[in-house]
Structures are given as C-alpha cells and as structure tokens.
Design a protein around this motif. Sequence first.
Motif: not given
Ligand code: ATP
Length: 270
Positions: A17-21, A59-67, A163-165, A199-201, A223-229
């Motif tokens: 539920a904390e992962i958007g889109g 791409p970086p910051g799109t939520g791969k680690t979160m997933l 991976t991003n690559r 999710i963040y607001t 990216s999701g990370a940019d939105i959170k930032n």
């Molecule tokens: P990297 O390739 O740089 O390791 P990543 O794809 O693993 O990036 P995450 O580490 O999962 O990205 O995301 C970084 C942060 O951005 C997360 O901790 C979360 O706060 C936010 N974020 C990224 N994507 C999402 C998303 N789809 N929904 C909600 N938050 C997100």
Amino acid sequence: PYVKSMEIIDRPNITYAEIGGLEEQIRELREVVELPLKKPELFREIGIEPPKGVLLFGPPGTGKTMLAKAVANESNATFIHVVASEFAQKFVGEGARIVKEVFEMAKKKAPSIVFIDEIDAIGAKRIELGTSGEREIQRTLMQLLSEIDGFKALDNVKIIAATNRIDILDPALLRPGRFDRLVEVPLPNTEGRKEIFRIYTQKMKIEENINNEILANMTEGFSGADIKNSCVEAGYIAIRNDRNVVTMNDMLEAIDKIQKKKSINKGIER
Ligand code: ATP
C-alpha cells in the motif's frame, strides 16, 4: 564472521500500500515470488516451477528496493540485502566467499529473499578478462551462478536482483532457471505520480488546497524518490517560515528546487 555489506532484516515493514503506481509489478511479484514462498504445494500439484530469480530493471529511485522489501514482508520472508558493487573485492577469492556466505545465510533464515542491488557491477558482460580485478569479478559471478543453479525452484529461497543497466548484463544471468523473469519498473506516469504524491502528502500536515493532480501534471520525468524529496523539501520550507502547515506554494517551490537539481545532475552526466 559474516560480511559487513550484508544487511539482514527479519521482516521488512514496507507494505504494498505504500508503493504508488506499480500495481502491475506488484501483481507479478505476488504471483512469482510471494505465492510460491507461501504455497509451494500449489505449484507441486499443478506440476510447474516458478522462477528462482526475478530481475527488476528501470531508472534509479523508481521503487525497486521498496518492491523487494514489500514482497519479503508480505511473504513473511527474511530479507537479505546485498549490493553487488561491494562484492567486487580487492582480494582474490573474497567476492566468491561473500556470495557463498550470503546463500548460506539465506538457507539458514528461509523462507528468505536475497535482494542483489546493482547486479550489473558483477554481471556485466565482458569481452576481455584482462586485469586481475576483472578476473576476480568474473569468479564472483561464476559463484553466484553456481549458487543459483544449486537450489531448487521450490526451495524457500528466492532471489530478486535490481539494475539500472539491463543493456549491459551478461546473458548467462538471464538464462532459464536463473533470472528468467524480468520486471520493468519505469518512471511513474501522471496517474502514478498522483498516487505517490497522495501517499506522502497524506502523512503530512497540509493545507486543503493542495492538489495532487496538479502536482502530478507538472512533474513529468520525476521518479518516486524525486516526489518524496519534493514533499520533504516542502516540509522544510514550511518549518523555515515558522509555519506548522505545508501550503500549495511550498509544494510548488520544492518541486522547482528538485527540478533544478535534476537538470544540474543531468548536465553532469552529459
Ligand atoms: P535505486 O536504483 O537508486 O536503488 P530504487 O528503484 O531501488 O532505486 P527505492 O530505493 O526503492 O528505488 O526508492 C527510493 C525512495 O523513493 C524510497 O525509499 C521511497 O521513499 C521513494 N519511492 C520510490 N518509488 C516509489 C513509489 N513507486 N512509491 C512510493 N515511494 C517511492
């Protein structure tokens, strides 16, 4: 002693539920990772083998680690996090030893998910193995492949790599029985960005006129990370101005700032 670079979380606290889109990606991971960990008998009965490994790319910051963390949480699995660039060791045999230890730990802590971030650091295709460093990385990759080949699809260990690559990966990694399921994690579209802003607001104290749809429309390429930032930055702007509520203007100013930072970074990459 186990490696420093291995982080073990008994059960991560991130939920779907904390992962958007990323509904489609979540659906796929539930089917190929969560279900086989929770109900291997379903697969035995029907007579099919789920993938041992799933590769998340995008791409970086799109939520791969979160997933990966959310899947571990929702599967009741131990999460073992390693960053492949840290396997690329200085000493001969060290990288392979770390890989071995990671999988020993994964079996001990099963059901478990091994998450290998930046897999391209050891899994890039190489034309020449010139330097000793390159040969060492190659040996580390060989060890990883043999560990993956060594367990069964329905053992309760799953591997998720990121991976991003994907373009530079050694095809040996993508062969059947290894990372044979690829899941793309792209930048969010407008709907996804709106969801991530929501999710963040919703965790913040905000003025009523904050409109996630407008914010989503003006953040193409975020990216999701940019939105959170952006949300965190908006919070800082409010605090700096002695307010305890974030306004739409704070959000706009924050987005502008993150946008500028992004274009500077892009300039550096070029
Ligand atoms: P990297 O390739 O740089 O390791 P990543 O794809 O693993 O990036 P995450 O580490 O999962 O990205 O995301 C970084 C942060 O951005 C997360 O901790 C979360 O706060 C936010 N974020 C990224 N994507 C999402 C998303 N789809 N929904 C909600 N938050 C997100």
